[in-house]
Write a protein that holds these residues in place. Structure first.
Motif, PDB file in Angstrom:
ATOM      1  N   GLY A   1       0.778  -1.208  -0.008  1.00  0.00           N
ATOM      2  CA  GLY A   1      -0.075   0.052   0.016  1.00  0.00           C
ATOM      3  C   GLY A   1       0.822   1.212  -0.157  1.00  0.00           C
ATOM      4  N   ALA A   2       2.059   1.399  -0.677  1.00  0.00           N
ATOM      5  CA  ALA A   2       2.886   2.620  -0.550  1.00  0.00           C
ATOM      6  C   ALA A   2       2.439   3.370  -1.732  1.00  0.00           C
ATOM      7  CB  ALA A   2       4.413   2.132  -0.809  1.00  0.00           C
ATOM      8  N   ARG A   3       1.642   2.829  -2.861  1.00  0.00           N
ATOM      9  CA  ARG A   3       1.071   3.817  -3.716  1.00  0.00           C
ATOM     10  C   ARG A   3      -0.289   4.317  -3.799  1.00  0.00           C
ATOM     11  NH1 ARG A   3       4.588   4.303  -7.555  1.00  0.00           N
ATOM     12  NH2 ARG A   3       3.209   5.483  -8.891  1.00  0.00           N
ATOM     13  N   ILE A   4      -0.650   5.569  -3.619  1.00  0.00           N
ATOM     14  CA  ILE A   4      -2.017   5.918  -3.442  1.00  0.00           C
ATOM     15  C   ILE A   4      -2.505   6.697  -4.531  1.00  0.00           C
ATOM     16  CG2 ILE A   4      -1.724   6.103  -0.873  1.00  0.00           C
ATOM     17  CD1 ILE A   4      -1.127   9.055  -1.242  1.00  0.00           C
ATOM     18  N   ILE A   5      -3.732   6.691  -4.702  1.00  0.00           N
ATOM     19  CA  ILE A   5      -4.466   7.379  -5.759  1.00  0.00           C
ATOM     20  C   ILE A   5      -4.714   8.841  -5.379  1.00  0.00           C
ATOM     21  CG2 ILE A   5      -6.505   7.640  -7.163  1.00  0.00           C
ATOM     22  CD1 ILE A   5      -6.737   4.613  -7.058  1.00  0.00           C
ATOM     23  N   ILE A   6      -4.255   9.936  -6.331  1.00  0.00           N
ATOM     24  CA  ILE A   6      -4.539  11.190  -5.936  1.00  0.00           C
ATOM     25  C   ILE A   6      -5.210  11.857  -7.088  1.00  0.00           C
ATOM     26  CG2 ILE A   6      -2.371  11.179  -4.602  1.00  0.00           C
ATOM     27  CD1 ILE A   6      -1.037  12.794  -6.944  1.00  0.00           C
TER      28      ILE A   6
END
Length: 79
Positions: A6-11
């Motif tokens: 979960g290091a990548r997030i949607i922005i």
């Protein structure tokens, strides 16, 4: 298995030039580069992308095309 998942997030990115600026008397006006577009209905155009939370902890800023401004403008991450 990866324990730090979960290091990548949607922005979401939004144009900084399309914001309406309020005058001192409380009325809203539009930036000078949008005078011709004032009569048309303006939609909020958002770009969605992902970023790595560990590599870029600060807010992301990219240059993208804004159809309201009809030019490439600075797009900033919103919350």
């Amino acid at each position: 298995m990866a324990k730090n998942k979960g290091a990548r997030i949607i922005i979401t990115l939004r144009c900084t030039n399309c914001k309406k600026v309020s005058n001192d008397n409380g009325k809203t006006s539009i930036n000078s580069n949008q005078v011709g577009m004032a009569k048309k209905s303006q939609k909020k155009i958002d770009y969605t992308t992902t970023k790595n939370r560990r590599n870029t902890p600060n807010r992301l800023e990219l240059k993208k095309f804004c159809p309201n401004c009809n030019s490439h403008t600075e797009q900033k991450e919103i919350k």
